[in-house]
Write an enzyme that holds these catalytic residues in place. Structure first.
Site, PDB file in Angstrom:
ATOM      1  N   LYS A   1     -47.430  52.977   5.545  1.00  0.00           N
ATOM      2  CA  LYS A   1     -47.517  54.239   4.783  1.00  0.00           C
ATOM      3  C   LYS A   1     -48.331  54.060   3.499  1.00  0.00           C
ATOM      4  O   LYS A   1     -49.149  54.899   3.157  1.00  0.00           O
ATOM      5  CB  LYS A   1     -46.113  54.749   4.420  1.00  0.00           C
ATOM      6  CG  LYS A   1     -45.232  55.055   5.608  1.00  0.00           C
ATOM      7  CD  LYS A   1     -43.876  55.598   5.185  1.00  0.00           C
ATOM      8  CE  LYS A   1     -43.017  54.624   4.416  1.00  0.00           C
ATOM      9  NZ  LYS A   1     -42.539  53.453   5.155  1.00  0.00           N
TER      10      LYS A   1
ATOM     11  N   ARG B   1     -36.410  60.032   2.421  1.00  0.00           N
ATOM     12  CA  ARG B   1     -35.858  58.938   3.215  1.00  0.00           C
ATOM     13  C   ARG B   1     -34.457  59.270   3.706  1.00  0.00           C
ATOM     14  O   ARG B   1     -33.860  58.473   4.425  1.00  0.00           O
ATOM     15  CB  ARG B   1     -35.811  57.682   2.363  1.00  0.00           C
ATOM     16  CG  ARG B   1     -36.943  56.692   2.674  1.00  0.00           C
ATOM     17  CD  ARG B   1     -36.754  55.534   1.757  1.00  0.00           C
ATOM     18  NE  ARG B   1     -37.368  54.320   2.156  1.00  0.00           N
ATOM     19  CZ  ARG B   1     -38.530  53.875   1.687  1.00  0.00           C
ATOM     20  NH1 ARG B   1     -39.254  54.624   0.899  1.00  0.00           N
ATOM     21  NH2 ARG B   1     -38.972  52.697   2.039  1.00  0.00           N
TER      22      ARG B   1
ATOM     23  N   ARG C   1     -46.315  39.451   5.334  1.00  0.00           N
ATOM     24  CA  ARG C   1     -47.111  40.146   4.306  1.00  0.00           C
ATOM     25  C   ARG C   1     -47.105  39.367   2.989  1.00  0.00           C
ATOM     26  O   ARG C   1     -46.061  38.918   2.523  1.00  0.00           O
ATOM     27  CB  ARG C   1     -46.521  41.548   4.073  1.00  0.00           C
ATOM     28  CG  ARG C   1     -47.231  42.330   2.988  1.00  0.00           C
ATOM     29  CD  ARG C   1     -46.935  43.799   3.058  1.00  0.00           C
ATOM     30  NE  ARG C   1     -45.574  44.150   2.663  1.00  0.00           N
ATOM     31  CZ  ARG C   1     -45.139  45.396   2.584  1.00  0.00           C
ATOM     32  NH1 ARG C   1     -45.934  46.402   2.885  1.00  0.00           N
ATOM     33  NH2 ARG C   1     -43.895  45.648   2.226  1.00  0.00           N
TER      34      ARG C   1
ATOM     35  N   ARG D   1     -42.931  40.039  -1.440  1.00  0.00           N
ATOM     36  CA  ARG D   1     -41.944  40.947  -2.029  1.00  0.00           C
ATOM     37  C   ARG D   1     -40.540  40.464  -1.678  1.00  0.00           C
ATOM     38  O   ARG D   1     -40.308  39.996  -0.570  1.00  0.00           O
ATOM     39  CB  ARG D   1     -42.143  42.371  -1.467  1.00  0.00           C
ATOM     40  CG  ARG D   1     -43.094  43.213  -2.274  1.00  0.00           C
ATOM     41  CD  ARG D   1     -43.452  44.512  -1.598  1.00  0.00           C
ATOM     42  NE  ARG D   1     -42.324  45.313  -1.119  1.00  0.00           N
ATOM     43  CZ  ARG D   1     -42.452  46.553  -0.652  1.00  0.00           C
ATOM     44  NH1 ARG D   1     -43.645  47.142  -0.627  1.00  0.00           N
ATOM     45  NH2 ARG D   1     -41.415  47.234  -0.218  1.00  0.00           N
TER      46      ARG D   1
ATOM     47  N   ARG E   1     -33.297  46.859   5.920  1.00  0.00           N
ATOM     48  CA  ARG E   1     -34.122  48.057   5.692  1.00  0.00           C
ATOM     49  C   ARG E   1     -34.305  48.813   7.005  1.00  0.00           C
ATOM     50  O   ARG E   1     -34.278  50.042   7.038  1.00  0.00           O
ATOM     51  CB  ARG E   1     -35.489  47.666   5.107  1.00  0.00           C
ATOM     52  CG  ARG E   1     -35.390  47.155   3.686  1.00  0.00           C
ATOM     53  CD  ARG E   1     -36.632  46.398   3.264  1.00  0.00           C
ATOM     54  NE  ARG E   1     -37.802  47.248   3.115  1.00  0.00           N
ATOM     55  CZ  ARG E   1     -39.055  46.778   3.067  1.00  0.00           C
ATOM     56  NH1 ARG E   1     -39.275  45.477   3.182  1.00  0.00           N
ATOM     57  NH2 ARG E   1     -40.064  47.593   2.911  1.00  0.00           N
TER      58      ARG E   1
HETATM   59  P1  AMP Z   1     -41.220  51.127  -0.136  1.00  0.00           P
HETATM   60  O1  AMP Z   1     -42.284  50.506  -0.971  1.00  0.00           O
HETATM   61  O2  AMP Z   1     -41.507  52.570   0.212  1.00  0.00           O
HETATM   62  O3  AMP Z   1     -40.873  50.300   1.069  1.00  0.00           O
HETATM   63  O4  AMP Z   1     -39.898  51.173  -1.045  1.00  0.00           O
HETATM   64  C1  AMP Z   1     -39.315  49.990  -1.542  1.00  0.00           C
HETATM   65  C2  AMP Z   1     -37.857  50.231  -1.879  1.00  0.00           C
HETATM   66  O5  AMP Z   1     -37.745  51.244  -2.878  1.00  0.00           O
HETATM   67  C3  AMP Z   1     -37.006  50.748  -0.730  1.00  0.00           C
HETATM   68  O6  AMP Z   1     -36.539  49.707   0.122  1.00  0.00           O
HETATM   69  C4  AMP Z   1     -35.865  51.430  -1.481  1.00  0.00           C
HETATM   70  O7  AMP Z   1     -34.969  50.485  -2.024  1.00  0.00           O
HETATM   71  C5  AMP Z   1     -36.599  52.069  -2.656  1.00  0.00           C
HETATM   72  N1  AMP Z   1     -37.067  53.442  -2.324  1.00  0.00           N
HETATM   73  C6  AMP Z   1     -38.354  53.880  -2.274  1.00  0.00           C
HETATM   74  N2  AMP Z   1     -38.406  55.186  -1.962  1.00  0.00           N
HETATM   75  C7  AMP Z   1     -37.119  55.584  -1.810  1.00  0.00           C
HETATM   76  C8  AMP Z   1     -36.517  56.827  -1.478  1.00  0.00           C
HETATM   77  N3  AMP Z   1     -37.237  57.926  -1.222  1.00  0.00           N
HETATM   78  N4  AMP Z   1     -35.163  56.874  -1.410  1.00  0.00           N
HETATM   79  C9  AMP Z   1     -34.412  55.790  -1.676  1.00  0.00           C
HETATM   80  N5  AMP Z   1     -34.910  54.584  -1.978  1.00  0.00           N
HETATM   81  C10 AMP Z   1     -36.256  54.469  -2.062  1.00  0.00           C
END
Ligand code: AMP
Length: 212
Positions: free
Chosen positions: A13, A86, A121, A154, A165
């Site tokens: 994404k 989410r 990654r 990360r 996740r």
């Molecule tokens: P991402 O980079 O989109 O994978 O987001 C990394 C982490 O940020 C996720 O694993 C969640 O802990 C948190 N996070 C990001 N976006 C959301 C969201 N819309 N709702 C809840 N947690 C989020």
């Protein structure tokens, strides 16, 4: 134009959103990036979000919505959302905030593909370039080809956290698929396709929806 990019962790994404944002010249709102930036700076928001993120849990809906609401209202006419919604609750709240029509792109991939992609990654600390240890390895281990910065993994790309996740994704996020499908605004794109093809499919969908 408003595009919501949605899909499991590791579907791409962020990468797709960044390219689309440049290509269509509309801003990208990435909740993951905003949260990571806040953790890095040690802000109040970052301190509240950090432990959820480290374990691969979701940050509470209230925090997420408060964080992006103003930006969405400000950009009203055009933006790309990456990483939100989410949960069904976030989806419904977003519908009360976003006033204009939008399209949703679901980047689809199997768990095994995602685990492979995420666990391999590595990211450059300085320029943000993304590597895959097997498919796109850096020329010199641990060093960015482009800027010489050091590469890191990360915290939430460690295998046990990835599994967390993914479990959460299937439980909390995947139901959003049915919500958008019922609204007839969902387009599914195979996340394992080459990036240019993914971008073209999304752009084609955009022009098709104008014709409808
Ligand atoms: P991402 O980079 O989109 O994978 O987001 C990394 C982490 O940020 C996720 O694993 C969640 O802990 C948190 N996070 C990001 N976006 C959301 C969201 N819309 N709702 C809840 N947690 C989020």
């Amino acid at each position: 134009m408003i595009i919501i990019l949605f899909g499991p962790p590791g579907a791409g994404k962020g990468t797709v959103g960044t390219l689309l944002s440049k290509d269509l010249n509309i801003p990208l709102i990435s909740t993951g990036d905003i949260l990571r930036e806040n953790v890095k700076k040690g802000t109040e928001l970052g301190r509240r979000a950090e432990s959820f993120m480290k374990s691969g849990a979701l940050v509470p809906d209230k925090i997420i919505i408060r964080m992006i609401k103003e930006e969405i209202l400000r950009l009203e006419g055009g933006f790309i959302l990456d990483g939100v919604p989410r949960t069904i609750n976030q989806t419904k709240i977003l519908d009360t905030v976003v006033n204009n029509p939008y399209q949703v792109v679901y980047l689809d991939a199997e768990d095994d593909f995602l685990i492979n992609r995420l666990s391999n990654r590595r990211i450059c600390r300085d320029c943000g370039r993304i590597y895959h240890l097997i498919n796109i390895p850096p020329k010199k281990e641990g060093v960015c080809d482009r800027c010489g910065g050091s590469l890191y993994q990360r915290d939430d790309d460690k295998e046990e956290v990835i599994r967390n996740r993914l479990t959460l994704f299937h439980l909390k996020t995947r139901p959003i698929f049915d919500y958008y499908q019922k609204k007839n605004i969902l387009k599914t794109v195979d996340a394992s396709l080459p990036l240019p093809e993914i971008i073209n499919l999304i752009k084609k969908n955009k022009s098709d929806s104008h014709k409808r």
